[in-house]
Design an enzyme around this catalytic site. Structure first.
Site, mmCIF file in Angstrom:
data_model
loop_
_atom_site.group_PDB
_atom_site.id
_atom_site.type_symbol
_atom_site.label_atom_id
_atom_site.label_comp_id
_atom_site.label_asym_id
_atom_site.label_seq_id
_atom_site.Cartn_x
_atom_site.Cartn_y
_atom_site.Cartn_z
ATOM 1 N N ALA A 64 34.842 42.062 39.245
ATOM 2 C CA ALA A 64 35.971 41.507 39.984
ATOM 3 C C ALA A 64 36.331 42.395 41.170
ATOM 4 O O ALA A 64 36.198 43.620 41.091
ATOM 5 C CB ALA A 64 37.178 41.366 39.066
ATOM 6 N N ASP A 65 36.788 41.780 42.268
ATOM 7 C CA ASP A 65 37.382 42.589 43.339
ATOM 8 C C ASP A 65 38.909 42.492 43.194
ATOM 9 O O ASP A 65 39.414 41.821 42.297
ATOM 10 C CB ASP A 65 36.886 42.152 44.725
ATOM 11 C CG ASP A 65 37.309 40.746 45.110
ATOM 12 O OD1 ASP A 65 38.244 40.197 44.485
ATOM 13 O OD2 ASP A 65 36.699 40.189 46.039
ATOM 14 N N SER A 66 39.631 43.194 44.090
ATOM 15 C CA SER A 66 41.086 43.276 43.909
ATOM 16 C C SER A 66 41.745 41.902 44.011
ATOM 17 O O SER A 66 42.714 41.609 43.309
ATOM 18 C CB SER A 66 41.680 44.235 44.944
ATOM 19 O OG SER A 66 41.270 43.864 46.242
ATOM 20 N N LEU A 67 41.208 41.054 44.883
ATOM 21 C CA LEU A 67 41.776 39.713 45.028
ATOM 22 C C LEU A 67 41.534 38.884 43.762
ATOM 23 O O LEU A 67 42.380 38.107 43.339
ATOM 24 C CB LEU A 67 41.145 39.031 46.252
ATOM 25 C CG LEU A 67 41.941 37.975 47.001
ATOM 26 C CD1 LEU A 67 43.329 38.452 47.368
ATOM 27 C CD2 LEU A 67 41.190 37.553 48.256
ATOM 28 N N ASP A 68 40.367 39.102 43.143
ATOM 29 C CA ASP A 68 40.067 38.399 41.879
ATOM 30 C C ASP A 68 41.092 38.747 40.803
ATOM 31 O O ASP A 68 41.525 37.872 40.042
ATOM 32 C CB ASP A 68 38.673 38.804 41.350
ATOM 33 C CG ASP A 68 37.546 38.214 42.177
ATOM 34 O OD1 ASP A 68 37.678 37.063 42.617
ATOM 35 O OD2 ASP A 68 36.531 38.905 42.358
#
Lengths: 78, 247
Positions: free
Chosen positions: A35-39
Site C-alpha cells: 500500500a502507499d500512503s493514499l491507499d
C-alpha cells in the site's frame, strides 16, 4: 469476531488489490501488502463505511496492519 | 454532450465568470449546482439557471464555513450523485496599497480565495477517490503570475492556489483526478466594471488581442479542462488573457 476478521480482510483485499489468501493478520499494509500512503487513507475510509463508524485521524494513523484494523473495529463496535 | 451524467459544482456562480461557467458546463451536458452566499442570491440564481434550461440548481454555501461546505456537498451527493467536477471560482478583492493594507483585508482575501479552495476541494476528494476519477478546476488570475500594485493579498491568494493545485495534481494523479487552473486576464465583469473609461482604455492598450475578455472566454477553457479530452492535462494553468501576460 471471526466475522469481523473476514470482513476486514475482504476490504483490505478489495482496496489494495491483493489476494485474500495472501493477507495474514500480521500483514502490514505498507510493508507486506504494497500500500502507499493514499491507499491507507482509502482503506480507513472503506473501514468506516463497512462498519458504520468514524475513525478519528489520530487513531487512523495507528492502524497499519490487518490485526490493528481488526482490533480497532472490535474495540469500538457499537 | 461530453459531460453527460456528470455532476459539477461551481462556487460563486451568481454572476460574472462563475455564472458563465455554470451555463457552459450545463450546455456540455453536466448537471450543475451553483453556489451562492445567501438565500436571496441562491433563489435568483436558481431562477436564472432554470430559465436557461440548466439541469441542477443553486444552493447556499459560504465557502468560508466548513459546516456549510460539508452539508452542501452531502446534499448534492444525495440529490444528484457525487461531484465529479469541482470549479473553485468564488473569490473576492480587498485592494489597498501594501503600506495601508489592514490585517483584516489581508486575512479576508486569503481566507476566501485560498483556504476556502482547499476546504471545498478536500470535501469533494473522498467522492472522487472512490469514483477513481475527478476534475478540480481553480479559477486564479493573471495577477497571481504577473503581480499588481494594490493587490498584494489577492495576488498572494491566487499564486497560492496555483502552487496548491500543482501539489494536489501530484497527490491525486494515481486516482485519475486532475487538478488545473484557469487564469483569466481582464474580463468584462462586475469586478472590472468599477474602472473608469480611461483606466479601461489603458488596460486594453496592453492586451494584444485588443479587447477585454468575456466571461464566456474563461468558461470555454474551464469546459475543456472538464472534458474527456483533457484527461492527460494536470497541474497546469491555462491563461485566458488576450496575450497581456505570456508565461
Amino acid at each position: 469476531m471471526e466475522n469481523i476478521e473476514q470482513r476486514v480482510k475482504k476490504i483490505v483485499a478489495e482496496q489494495l488489490g491483493v489476494n485474500e489468501a495472501d493477507i495474514k493478520n500480521e500483514s502490514s499494509f505498507v510493508d507486506d501488502l504494497g500500500a502507499d500512503s493514499l491507499d491507507t487513507v482509502e482503506l480507513v475510509m472503506a473501514l468506516e463505511e463497512e462498519f458504520e463508524c468514524e475513525i478519528p485521524d489520530d487513531q487512523a494513523e495507528k492502524i497499519t496492519s490487518v490485526q490493528q484494523a481488526i482490533d480497532y473495529v472490535v474495540n469500538n463496535k457499537k | 454532450m461530453p459531460l453527460k451524467g456528470q455532476v459539477a459544482l461551481v462556487t460563486g456562480a451568481t454572476r460574472g465568470i462563475g455564472f458563465a461557467i455554470a451555463l457552459e458546463l450545463a450546455r456540455q451536458g453536466a448537471t450543475v449546482v451553483g453556489t451562492a452566499i445567501n438565500d436571496a442570491d441562491a433563489e435568483r440564481l436558481s431562477g436564472q439557471l432554470g430559465d436557461a434550461g440548466v439541469v441542477g440548481r443553486a444552493i447556499v454555501m459560504d465557502v468560508r464555513d466548513q459546516e456549510q461546505v460539508d452539508a452542501a456537498i452531502d446534499l448534492v451527493e444525495k440529490e444528484y450523485g457525487a461531484v465529479g467536477i469541482l470549479v473553485n471560482n468564488a473569490g473576492i478583492t480587498r485592494d489597498n496599497l501594501a503600506m495601508r493594507m489592514k490585517d483584516e483585508e489581508w486575512d479576508a482575501v486569503i481566507e476566501t480565495n485560498l483556504k476556502s479552495v482547499f476546504r471545498v476541494s478536500r470535501a469533494v476528494m473522498r467522492g472522487m477517490m472512490k469514483a477513481r476519477t475527478g476534475r478540480i478546476i481553480n479559477v486564479t488570475s493573471v495577477v497571481g503570475h504577473a503581480g499588481n500594485p494594490g493587490q498584494a493579498n489577492y495576488c498572494a491568494s491566487k499564486a497560492g492556489v496555483t502552487g496548491m493545485s500543482r501539489s494536489l495534481a501530484r497527490e491525486l494523479a494515481s486516482r485519475n483526478i486532475t487538478v488545473n487552473c484557469v487564469a483569466p486576464g481582464f474580463i468584462d465583469t462586475d469586478m472590472t466594471k468599477v474602472l473608469d473609461e480611461k483606466q479601461r482604455s489603458s488596460l486594453v492598450a496592453n492586451v494584444p488581442l485588443g479587447r477585454l475578455g468575456q466571461p464566456e472566454d474563461v468558461a470555454a477553457a474551464v469546459a475543456f479542462l472538464a472534458s474527456p479530452g483533457a484527461g492527460y492535462v494536470t497541474g497546469t494553468t491555462i491563461h485566458v488573457n488576450g496575450g497581456m501576460y505570456l508565461d
